[in-house]
Scaffold this motif. Sequence first.
Motif, PDB file in Angstrom:
ATOM      1  N   UNK A 155      61.368 124.573 -29.351  1.00 18.38           N
ATOM      2  CA  UNK A 155      61.537 123.624 -30.455  1.00 18.38           C
ATOM      3  C   UNK A 155      61.798 122.234 -29.876  1.00 18.38           C
ATOM      4  N   UNK A 156      61.010 121.224 -30.251  1.00 16.82           N
ATOM      5  CA  UNK A 156      61.228 119.879 -29.684  1.00 16.82           C
ATOM      6  C   UNK A 156      62.630 119.351 -29.929  1.00 16.82           C
ATOM      7  N   UNK A 157      63.287 119.841 -30.981  1.00  7.26           N
ATOM      8  CA  UNK A 157      64.621 119.325 -31.296  1.00  7.26           C
ATOM      9  C   UNK A 157      65.621 119.626 -30.194  1.00  7.26           C
ATOM     10  N   UNK A 158      65.448 120.735 -29.455  1.00  5.22           N
ATOM     11  CA  UNK A 158      66.430 121.054 -28.428  1.00  5.22           C
ATOM     12  C   UNK A 158      66.276 120.130 -27.220  1.00  5.22           C
ATOM     13  N   UNK A 159      65.042 119.698 -26.927  1.00  7.59           N
ATOM     14  CA  UNK A 159      64.830 118.749 -25.839  1.00  7.59           C
ATOM     15  C   UNK A 159      65.318 117.360 -26.253  1.00  7.59           C
ATOM     16  N   UNK A 160      65.124 117.019 -27.513  1.00  5.27           N
ATOM     17  CA  UNK A 160      65.641 115.741 -28.013  1.00  5.27           C
ATOM     18  C   UNK A 160      67.159 115.708 -27.953  1.00  5.27           C
ATOM     19  N   UNK A 161      67.789 116.839 -28.298  1.00  4.33           N
ATOM     20  CA  UNK A 161      69.247 116.917 -28.212  1.00  4.33           C
ATOM     21  C   UNK A 161      69.712 116.782 -26.768  1.00  4.33           C
ATOM     22  N   UNK A 162      69.001 117.426 -25.851  1.00  2.00           N
ATOM     23  CA  UNK A 162      69.330 117.297 -24.430  1.00  2.00           C
ATOM     24  C   UNK A 162      69.343 115.842 -24.004  1.00  2.00           C
ATOM     25  N   UNK A 163      68.283 115.122 -24.340  1.00  2.00           N
ATOM     26  CA  UNK A 163      68.194 113.710 -23.939  1.00  2.00           C
ATOM     27  C   UNK A 163      69.281 112.877 -24.602  1.00  2.00           C
ATOM     28  N   UNK A 164      69.587 113.197 -25.853  1.00  2.35           N
ATOM     29  CA  UNK A 164      70.645 112.467 -26.547  1.00  2.35           C
ATOM     30  C   UNK A 164      71.994 112.705 -25.877  1.00  2.35           C
ATOM     31  N   UNK A 165      72.262 113.950 -25.498  1.00  2.00           N
ATOM     32  CA  UNK A 165      73.533 114.260 -24.842  1.00  2.00           C
ATOM     33  C   UNK A 165      73.621 113.604 -23.463  1.00  2.00           C
ATOM     34  N   UNK A 166      72.486 113.505 -22.789  1.00  2.00           N
ATOM     35  CA  UNK A 166      72.450 112.826 -21.490  1.00  2.00           C
ATOM     36  C   UNK A 166      72.448 111.315 -21.626  1.00  2.00           C
ATOM     37  N   UNK A 167      72.104 110.834 -22.837  1.00  2.00           N
ATOM     38  CA  UNK A 167      71.933 109.406 -23.093  1.00  2.00           C
ATOM     39  C   UNK A 167      70.868 108.821 -22.164  1.00  2.00           C
ATOM     40  N   UNK A 168      69.754 109.561 -22.082  1.00  2.00           N
ATOM     41  CA  UNK A 168      68.636 109.145 -21.242  1.00  2.00           C
ATOM     42  C   UNK A 168      67.337 109.315 -22.018  1.00  2.00           C
ATOM     43  N   UNK A 169      66.343 108.450 -21.769  1.00  3.03           N
ATOM     44  CA  UNK A 169      65.018 108.688 -22.358  1.00  3.03           C
ATOM     45  C   UNK A 169      64.373 109.898 -21.704  1.00  3.03           C
ATOM     46  N   UNK A 170      63.451 110.514 -22.406  1.00  4.71           N
ATOM     47  CA  UNK A 170      62.841 111.758 -21.927  1.00  4.71           C
ATOM     48  C   UNK A 170      62.201 111.604 -20.556  1.00  4.71           C
TER      49      UNK A 170
END
Length: 230
Positions: A155-170
Amino acid sequence: MAGAGPVEAVAFDYGGVLTTPVADSFERWRTGLGIEPQSFTDCLRAWLGREAEEDSPIHRLETGRLGAAGFEKELATRLRRTDGSHPEPAGLLTGMFAGLRPDHAMWDLTDELRARGIRLAIVSNSWANTYPDRLRDGRFEPVLISGALGLRKPDPAIYQLLCARLDLPAERVAFVDDALPNVEGARRAGLHGIHHRDAYTTRDALLSVLGAGTTAGPAATSRPNKETRP
């Protein structure tokens, strides 16, 4: 492949990446219980394959909508022993993952990446698994477990959440998984997706993404032994 830019974080799957292969553990479990091979293969294909229904028991297990006991009951009805009987449900999940052991070469790689200043994270699809304490000892941040989130790879949402938690662009994040659909999902989300096969090739792929030569670091001189240490 994601666009140019320095990679600052690497996210790892857990089972089959930081451990010995999940398939090996499954095979020892299946053989030990006398499960007929085709019944297990057919079940995994129907519940986890690319054509699996979105509400399959494995998908519901991974997102926390189906508990371990309920999943084991559904699984037991799909499996046949070589004598034609069904296995007892209780303990099926525990047995399936009992053969997993740490892949020490991969843990050494996490040490090497940390020494290079790379941040580490975990993104794991959980089958009601228990994770080791060392996963939460500060080495990995964040630790994203599907069942706790209600989200599962790919699910793309889990990768988006990862980047948000890291505070980094994909494009600043690399993702390592032994399941190709999850790697493809990460790539579609803009991350650097790396398909894990063994510690040696994963290290080379990561150092390529990081822009580091493969001659650097203690692990470069020889292929890591796939056997785990005692």
